[in-house]
Scaffold this motif. Structure first.
Motif, PDB file in Angstrom:
ATOM      1  N   LEU A   5       0.830  -1.208   0.000  1.00  0.00           N
ATOM      2  CA  LEU A   5       0.000   0.000   0.000  1.00  0.00           C
ATOM      3  C   LEU A   5       0.864   1.259   0.000  1.00  0.00           C
ATOM      4  CD1 LEU A   5      -2.866  -1.035   2.434  1.00  0.00           C
ATOM      5  CD2 LEU A   5      -2.973  -0.810  -0.059  1.00  0.00           C
ATOM      6  N   GLY A   6       1.996   1.216   0.697  1.00  0.00           N
ATOM      7  CA  GLY A   6       2.920   2.352   0.672  1.00  0.00           C
ATOM      8  C   GLY A   6       3.499   2.579  -0.705  1.00  0.00           C
ATOM      9  N   LEU A   7       3.923   1.498  -1.359  1.00  0.00           N
ATOM     10  CA  LEU A   7       4.429   1.603  -2.729  1.00  0.00           C
ATOM     11  C   LEU A   7       3.341   2.109  -3.666  1.00  0.00           C
ATOM     12  CD1 LEU A   7       6.576   1.122  -4.905  1.00  0.00           C
ATOM     13  CD2 LEU A   7       5.824  -1.274  -4.970  1.00  0.00           C
ATOM     14  N   PHE A   8       2.126   1.610  -3.498  1.00  0.00           N
ATOM     15  CA  PHE A   8       0.977   2.045  -4.289  1.00  0.00           C
ATOM     16  C   PHE A   8       0.774   3.555  -4.156  1.00  0.00           C
ATOM     17  CE2 PHE A   8      -3.629   2.914  -4.264  1.00  0.00           C
ATOM     18  CZ  PHE A   8      -3.970   2.501  -5.545  1.00  0.00           C
ATOM     19  N   ALA A   9       0.822   4.064  -2.924  1.00  0.00           N
ATOM     20  CA  ALA A   9       0.600   5.493  -2.685  1.00  0.00           C
ATOM     21  C   ALA A   9       1.717   6.349  -3.279  1.00  0.00           C
ATOM     22  CB  ALA A   9       0.475   5.751  -1.184  1.00  0.00           C
ATOM     23  N   VAL A  10       2.961   5.930  -3.105  1.00  0.00           N
ATOM     24  CA  VAL A  10       4.089   6.691  -3.656  1.00  0.00           C
ATOM     25  C   VAL A  10       4.022   6.721  -5.182  1.00  0.00           C
ATOM     26  CG1 VAL A  10       6.613   6.674  -3.933  1.00  0.00           C
ATOM     27  CG2 VAL A  10       5.605   6.342  -1.671  1.00  0.00           C
ATOM     28  N   ALA A  56       2.924  -1.230  -7.757  1.00  0.00           N
ATOM     29  CA  ALA A  56       3.452  -0.007  -8.378  1.00  0.00           C
ATOM     30  C   ALA A  56       2.653   0.359  -9.625  1.00  0.00           C
ATOM     31  CB  ALA A  56       4.929  -0.190  -8.725  1.00  0.00           C
ATOM     32  N   ALA A  57       2.324  -0.638 -10.447  1.00  0.00           N
ATOM     33  CA  ALA A  57       1.558  -0.360 -11.666  1.00  0.00           C
ATOM     34  C   ALA A  57       0.171   0.170 -11.320  1.00  0.00           C
ATOM     35  CB  ALA A  57       1.453  -1.621 -12.516  1.00  0.00           C
ATOM     36  N   ALA A  58      -0.464  -0.425 -10.339  1.00  0.00           N
ATOM     37  CA  ALA A  58      -1.787   0.056  -9.937  1.00  0.00           C
ATOM     38  C   ALA A  58      -1.702   1.496  -9.429  1.00  0.00           C
ATOM     39  CB  ALA A  58      -2.379  -0.859  -8.863  1.00  0.00           C
ATOM     40  N   GLY A  59      -0.646   1.817  -8.701  1.00  0.00           N
ATOM     41  CA  GLY A  59      -0.472   3.187  -8.231  1.00  0.00           C
ATOM     42  C   GLY A  59      -0.265   4.170  -9.368  1.00  0.00           C
ATOM     43  N   VAL A  60       0.535   3.770 -10.350  1.00  0.00           N
ATOM     44  CA  VAL A  60       0.759   4.636 -11.508  1.00  0.00           C
ATOM     45  C   VAL A  60      -0.556   4.887 -12.241  1.00  0.00           C
ATOM     46  CG1 VAL A  60       1.831   4.720 -13.798  1.00  0.00           C
ATOM     47  CG2 VAL A  60       3.198   4.101 -11.808  1.00  0.00           C
ATOM     48  N   THR A  81      -8.416   2.633 -16.489  1.00  0.00           N
ATOM     49  CA  THR A  81      -9.204   1.786 -15.591  1.00  0.00           C
ATOM     50  C   THR A  81      -8.784   0.326 -15.717  1.00  0.00           C
ATOM     51  OG1 THR A  81     -11.039   3.331 -15.818  1.00  0.00           O
ATOM     52  CG2 THR A  81     -11.557   1.160 -14.941  1.00  0.00           C
ATOM     53  N   VAL A  82      -8.584  -0.136 -16.933  1.00  0.00           N
ATOM     54  CA  VAL A  82      -8.137  -1.514 -17.153  1.00  0.00           C
ATOM     55  C   VAL A  82      -6.735  -1.718 -16.575  1.00  0.00           C
ATOM     56  CG1 VAL A  82      -7.473  -3.170 -18.953  1.00  0.00           C
ATOM     57  CG2 VAL A  82      -9.623  -1.932 -19.128  1.00  0.00           C
ATOM     58  N   GLY A  83      -5.858  -0.744 -16.749  1.00  0.00           N
ATOM     59  CA  GLY A  83      -4.516  -0.838 -16.186  1.00  0.00           C
ATOM     60  C   GLY A  83      -4.530  -0.909 -14.671  1.00  0.00           C
ATOM     61  N   LEU A  84      -5.375  -0.111 -14.038  1.00  0.00           N
ATOM     62  CA  LEU A  84      -5.515  -0.153 -12.587  1.00  0.00           C
ATOM     63  C   LEU A  84      -5.999  -1.526 -12.144  1.00  0.00           C
ATOM     64  CD1 LEU A  84      -5.599   1.209  -9.782  1.00  0.00           C
ATOM     65  CD2 LEU A  84      -7.880   2.042 -10.364  1.00  0.00           C
ATOM     66  N   ALA A  90      -5.678  -4.368 -13.750  1.00  0.00           N
ATOM     67  CA  ALA A  90      -4.634  -5.360 -14.010  1.00  0.00           C
ATOM     68  C   ALA A  90      -3.572  -5.347 -12.917  1.00  0.00           C
ATOM     69  CB  ALA A  90      -3.995  -5.107 -15.376  1.00  0.00           C
ATOM     70  N   GLY A  91      -3.182  -4.163 -12.461  1.00  0.00           N
ATOM     71  CA  GLY A  91      -2.200  -4.075 -11.388  1.00  0.00           C
ATOM     72  C   GLY A  91      -2.712  -4.663 -10.089  1.00  0.00           C
ATOM     73  N   VAL A  92      -3.961  -4.379  -9.760  1.00  0.00           N
ATOM     74  CA  VAL A  92      -4.552  -4.917  -8.526  1.00  0.00           C
ATOM     75  C   VAL A  92      -4.671  -6.437  -8.612  1.00  0.00           C
ATOM     76  CG1 VAL A  92      -6.669  -4.968  -7.140  1.00  0.00           C
ATOM     77  CG2 VAL A  92      -5.740  -2.782  -7.917  1.00  0.00           C
ATOM     78  N   VAL A  93      -5.109  -6.951  -9.763  1.00  0.00           N
ATOM     79  CA  VAL A  93      -5.251  -8.400  -9.939  1.00  0.00           C
ATOM     80  C   VAL A  93      -3.889  -9.081  -9.839  1.00  0.00           C
ATOM     81  CG1 VAL A  93      -5.846 -10.200 -11.615  1.00  0.00           C
ATOM     82  CG2 VAL A  93      -7.406  -8.300 -11.232  1.00  0.00           C
ATOM     83  N   LEU A  94      -2.856  -8.500 -10.433  1.00  0.00           N
ATOM     84  CA  LEU A  94      -1.523  -9.090 -10.351  1.00  0.00           C
ATOM     85  C   LEU A  94      -1.027  -9.105  -8.908  1.00  0.00           C
ATOM     86  CD1 LEU A  94       1.000 -10.322 -11.591  1.00  0.00           C
ATOM     87  CD2 LEU A  94       1.815  -8.002 -12.064  1.00  0.00           C
ATOM     88  N   ALA A  95      -1.198  -8.019  -8.190  1.00  0.00           N
ATOM     89  CA  ALA A  95      -0.744  -7.984  -6.792  1.00  0.00           C
ATOM     90  C   ALA A  95      -1.492  -9.012  -5.946  1.00  0.00           C
ATOM     91  CB  ALA A  95      -0.930  -6.580  -6.216  1.00  0.00           C
ATOM     92  N   ALA A  96      -2.795  -9.130  -6.142  1.00  0.00           N
ATOM     93  CA  ALA A  96      -3.576 -10.109  -5.386  1.00  0.00           C
ATOM     94  C   ALA A  96      -3.173 -11.538  -5.744  1.00  0.00           C
ATOM     95  CB  ALA A  96      -5.068  -9.889  -5.637  1.00  0.00           C
ATOM     96  N   ALA A  97      -2.970 -11.804  -7.026  1.00  0.00           N
ATOM     97  CA  ALA A  97      -2.548 -13.143  -7.445  1.00  0.00           C
ATOM     98  C   ALA A  97      -1.180 -13.486  -6.868  1.00  0.00           C
ATOM     99  CB  ALA A  97      -2.514 -13.223  -8.974  1.00  0.00           C
ATOM    100  N   ALA A  98      -0.295 -12.516  -6.822  1.00  0.00           N
ATOM    101  CA  ALA A  98       1.040 -12.741  -6.273  1.00  0.00           C
ATOM    102  C   ALA A  98       0.984 -13.044  -4.784  1.00  0.00           C
ATOM    103  CB  ALA A  98       1.922 -11.521  -6.540  1.00  0.00           C
ATOM    104  N   LEU A  99       0.142 -12.328  -4.055  1.00  0.00           N
ATOM    105  CA  LEU A  99      -0.005 -12.619  -2.625  1.00  0.00           C
ATOM    106  C   LEU A  99      -0.563 -14.018  -2.409  1.00  0.00           C
ATOM    107  CD1 LEU A  99      -1.305  -9.205  -1.258  1.00  0.00           C
ATOM    108  CD2 LEU A  99       0.947 -10.231  -0.908  1.00  0.00           C
TER     109      LEU A  99
END
Length: 155
Positions: free
Chosen positions: A10-15, A93-97, A123-126, A128-137
């Motif tokens: 979440l910190g990386l996302f915000a930065v 990071a991608a979701a934050g960007v 919106t699709v990029g956001l 995709a970033g969230v889905v990748l982070a969740a899948a990785a966790l």
């Protein structure tokens, strides 16, 4: 190796969101149009991470991790954990960007045609970033060793 903390993601996302917002605010006019296809580039990676998580979860639950035939080598599991950690960081990071990009362009959709055209891609990029982070966790969780029942009986 410690599990990835959601707080760190979440910190990386915000930065990343703040940095992207600043860059987009300054240079939006010189950026190329954002297509949905380009923004969805992390979805195939997320699918691969999810498939790997299913395979590893099955092997770990059935205790088929080891050096023998038809077993998943422990180094492969360790490499999968490294992939999970890296994917979680990239997804965050991608979701934050993409969020920083959207924060700048969404209010301008009514007055700026380019902003309206870029909104679906952002919106699709956001997503995709969230889905990748969740899948990785989830992959990282699947790589954990199951609790050994003999240790619980001894204590």
């Amino acid at each position: 190796m410690t599990p990835t903390r959601v707080r760190d993601l979440l910190g990386l996302f915000a930065v990343a969101a703040v940095a992207a917002w600043i860059v987009v605010r300054v240079a939006y006019g010189s950026l190329p149009p954002i297509s949905v296809v380009a923004a969805s580039s992390l979805f195939p990676v997320a699918v691969l991470v999810i498939v790997l998580a299913f395979v590893i979860r099955n092997r770990v639950r059935n205790r088929r991790v080891g050096d023998g035939p038809n077993q998943l080598h422990p180094i492969t599991v360790a490499r999968s954990v490294a992939l999970a950690k890296a994917s979680a960081l990239v997804g965050s990071a991608a979701a934050g960007v993409w969020l920083g990009f959207l924060v700048h362009i969404v209010p301008q959709r009514a007055t700026l045609r380019a902003a309206a055209a870029d909104t679906p891609g952002g919106t699709v990029g956001l997503a995709a970033g969230v889905v990748l982070a969740a899948a990785a966790l989830w992959l990282e969780h699947c790589c954990r060793t199951p609790d050994d029942e003999t240790d619980n009986a001894a204590t």
